[in-house]
Design a protein around this motif. Structure first.
Motif, PDB file in Angstrom:
ATOM      1  N   VAL A 195       0.846  -1.197   0.000  1.00 26.46           N
ATOM      2  CA  VAL A 195       0.000   0.000   0.000  1.00 26.46           C
ATOM      3  C   VAL A 195       0.881   1.246   0.000  1.00 26.46           C
ATOM      4  O   VAL A 195       2.075   1.189   0.307  1.00 26.46           O
ATOM      5  CB  VAL A 195      -0.938   0.021   1.228  1.00 26.46           C
ATOM      6  N   GLN A 196       0.245   2.363  -0.336  1.00 26.45           N
ATOM      7  CA  GLN A 196       0.905   3.664  -0.285  1.00 26.45           C
ATOM      8  C   GLN A 196       0.053   4.626   0.522  1.00 26.45           C
ATOM      9  O   GLN A 196      -1.143   4.391   0.746  1.00 26.45           O
ATOM     10  CB  GLN A 196       1.114   4.219  -1.702  1.00 26.45           C
ATOM     11  N   ARG A 197       0.678   5.691   0.926  1.00 25.99           N
ATOM     12  CA  ARG A 197      -0.026   6.699   1.700  1.00 25.99           C
ATOM     13  C   ARG A 197      -1.206   7.254   0.903  1.00 25.99           C
ATOM     14  O   ARG A 197      -1.069   7.597  -0.264  1.00 25.99           O
ATOM     15  CB  ARG A 197       0.941   7.823   2.064  1.00 25.99           C
ATOM     16  N   GLY A 198      -2.376   7.291   1.548  1.00 28.10           N
ATOM     17  CA  GLY A 198      -3.575   7.788   0.898  1.00 28.10           C
ATOM     18  C   GLY A 198      -4.430   6.717   0.251  1.00 28.10           C
ATOM     19  O   GLY A 198      -5.559   7.005  -0.166  1.00 28.10           O
ATOM     20  N   VAL A 257      -8.142   0.868   1.613  1.00 28.69           N
ATOM     21  CA  VAL A 257      -8.021  -0.578   1.741  1.00 28.69           C
ATOM     22  C   VAL A 257      -9.340  -1.140   2.256  1.00 28.69           C
ATOM     23  O   VAL A 257     -10.143  -0.427   2.879  1.00 28.69           O
ATOM     24  CB  VAL A 257      -6.877  -0.963   2.702  1.00 28.69           C
ATOM     25  N   ILE A 258      -9.552  -2.417   1.980  1.00 28.10           N
ATOM     26  CA  ILE A 258     -10.755  -3.098   2.441  1.00 28.10           C
ATOM     27  C   ILE A 258     -10.360  -4.163   3.451  1.00 28.10           C
ATOM     28  O   ILE A 258      -9.175  -4.504   3.603  1.00 28.10           O
ATOM     29  CB  ILE A 258     -11.514  -3.740   1.259  1.00 28.10           C
ATOM     30  N   ALA A 259     -11.346  -4.694   4.145  1.00 25.52           N
ATOM     31  CA  ALA A 259     -11.091  -5.725   5.152  1.00 25.52           C
ATOM     32  C   ALA A 259     -10.430  -6.937   4.506  1.00 25.52           C
ATOM     33  O   ALA A 259     -10.847  -7.411   3.457  1.00 25.52           O
ATOM     34  CB  ALA A 259     -12.401  -6.118   5.827  1.00 25.52           C
ATOM     35  N   ALA A 303     -10.534   1.222   5.462  1.00 25.65           N
ATOM     36  CA  ALA A 303      -9.707   2.267   6.066  1.00 25.65           C
ATOM     37  C   ALA A 303      -8.937   3.000   4.984  1.00 25.65           C
ATOM     38  O   ALA A 303      -8.908   2.594   3.809  1.00 25.65           O
ATOM     39  CB  ALA A 303      -8.743   1.661   7.090  1.00 25.65           C
ATOM     40  N   ARG A 304      -8.305   4.087   5.408  1.00 28.22           N
ATOM     41  CA  ARG A 304      -7.402   4.846   4.553  1.00 28.22           C
ATOM     42  C   ARG A 304      -5.997   4.753   5.133  1.00 28.22           C
ATOM     43  O   ARG A 304      -5.813   4.806   6.359  1.00 28.22           O
ATOM     44  CB  ARG A 304      -7.832   6.309   4.474  1.00 28.22           C
ATOM     45  N   PRO A 318      -9.123   3.666  10.192  1.00 30.48           N
ATOM     46  CA  PRO A 318     -10.343   2.930   9.849  1.00 30.48           C
ATOM     47  C   PRO A 318     -11.569   3.838   9.858  1.00 30.48           C
ATOM     48  O   PRO A 318     -11.648   4.806  10.624  1.00 30.48           O
ATOM     49  CB  PRO A 318     -10.436   1.866  10.958  1.00 30.48           C
ATOM     50  N   ASP A 319     -12.509   3.508   9.007  1.00 31.56           N
ATOM     51  CA  ASP A 319     -13.737   4.295   8.934  1.00 31.56           C
ATOM     52  C   ASP A 319     -14.488   4.284  10.257  1.00 31.56           C
ATOM     53  O   ASP A 319     -15.136   5.273  10.627  1.00 31.56           O
ATOM     54  CB  ASP A 319     -14.646   3.741   7.828  1.00 31.56           C
ATOM     55  N   ASP A 320     -14.418   3.173  10.984  1.00 32.65           N
ATOM     56  CA  ASP A 320     -15.166   3.093  12.232  1.00 32.65           C
ATOM     57  C   ASP A 320     -14.433   3.726  13.410  1.00 32.65           C
ATOM     58  O   ASP A 320     -14.906   3.654  14.546  1.00 32.65           O
ATOM     59  CB  ASP A 320     -15.504   1.637  12.559  1.00 32.65           C
ATOM     60  N   ARG A 321     -13.274   4.328  13.157  1.00 34.50           N
ATOM     61  CA  ARG A 321     -12.548   5.038  14.222  1.00 34.50           C
ATOM     62  C   ARG A 321     -12.538   6.552  13.989  1.00 34.50           C
ATOM     63  O   ARG A 321     -11.734   7.272  14.563  1.00 34.50           O
ATOM     64  CB  ARG A 321     -11.113   4.503  14.343  1.00 34.50           C
TER      65      ARG A 321
END
Length: 324
Positions: free
Chosen positions: A58-61, A64-66, A211-212, A235-238
């Motif tokens: 992965v790279q910054r920005g 990603v999925i579970a 998440a990102r 994470p989206d949930d955080r």
């Protein structure tokens, strides 16, 4: 003089009206919205062992999925440990199976030969006893000779019985306690293998959810110390809203409740679910400090938004019951 007094009185009344408007108008027109902001709690992922970063996926920005793989730390050493643990499991299983089988056919053949030899000795002893018994009755041999022959016969019979029991025991396999001990060694080796597999998984973690990627701290080929974060996710949930409710209004807020909010550039109709309410009040924090709020006690409230927002973004939360 009377017109002058009236003029002065009118001026004073006008001045008083202006002062009143200046003083009261801001309070009458002050917004009802509660000021807050978006905050994100990053999730830092690391490897439990030191090693060279083998790959970064992965790279910054990036989004990603579970279950998406993030990075891999050099797995060579842990793979060797896993292979060793696998070999120990196979060895323990073989020993446990061997304990149940008993001895091999070649080894059992030795016991069969012992039985045959003991049987032959018994037949010789029986024949000798049959020969001596009538001679003793005729007085040719002394009674002691018969006693010796009978003893030899009994000893041969006992040896044959012992040889047969040994053959039976050899075919049974190990004792129950030894079998249980062998099974325990299999479980122990399996636990070691499970730990080795877990360590291999730990050096190549997966994204726990959507998440990102906030930051990538190490690149491919760099040496990463043990437990040092390699990738940071948001994470989206955080992601949550943090806003402050005046002390007099806090009773209307409950965990699980829903509030509406707006923000610059956001779509209309956004809501957030309350997840936390501080049990202790605090003075209005500097981030929402104003002359009108400087003496107020407020409670921190956190809520999970219905849409993904950027941390640090200011929001205006509609107070509960404001539209009533």
């Amino acid at each position: 003089m009377k017109p002058q007094r009236l003029l002065v009185g009118g001026l004073l009344l006008t001045a008083a009206t202006v002062i009143t408007v200046i003083w009261v108008a801001p309070r009458l027109s002050q917004p009802k919205a509660l000021t807050g902001y978006v905050e994100g709690e990053p999730l830092y992922l690391a490897a439990p062992v030191a090693g060279s970063v083998d790959q970064v996926f992965v790279q910054r920005g990036d989004r990603v999925i579970a279950g998406q793989r993030l990075f891999v730390v050099d797995p060579a050493q842990l793979k060797a440990q896993r292979d060793q643990a696998q070999a120990e499991v196979e060895t323990a299983r073989a020993q446990a199976q061997d304990a149940r089988k008993g001895q091999r056919a070649v080894e059992l053949a030795v016991f069969d030969a012992n039985i045959a030899a003991a049987d032959a000795r018994l037949r010789d002893a029986a024949a000798d006893l049959r020969r001596i018994r009538p001679l003793v009755r005729q007085g040719i041999y002394a009674p002691a000779r018969l006693d010796d022959s009978q003893s030899a016969h009994d000893a041969a019979a006992a040896q044959l019985a012992a040889a047969r029991r040994q053959r039976q025991a050899a075919a049974l396999g190990a004792r129950d306690d030894q079998i249980r001990a062998a099974d325990s060694r299999v479980e122990q080796a399996g636990a070691v293998l499970g730990a080795a597999d877990a360590r291999l998984t730990d050096i190549s973690p997966l994204a726990p959810g959507a998440a990102r990627v906030e930051e990538v701290f190490f690149q491919q080929g760099e040496w990463a110390p043990a437990n040092q974060p390699i990738v940071a996710l948001l994470p989206d949930d955080r992601i949550k809203l943090r806003f402050f409710v005046p002390e007099r209004d806090i009773a209307a807020y409950r965990p699980g409740g829903v509030v509406a909010f707006t923000c610059d550039g956001c779509k209309a109709g956004l809501t957030a679910k309350i997840t936390f309410i501080s049990p202790r009040p605090e003075f209005t924090p500097p981030i929402i400090y104003s002359r009108d709020a400087r003496d107020r006690l407020v409670y921190l409230v956190e809520a999970r938004p219905s849409a993904r927002l950027n941390p640090g973004q200011p929001v205006d939360v509609e107070p509960i019951g404001a539209g009533k």
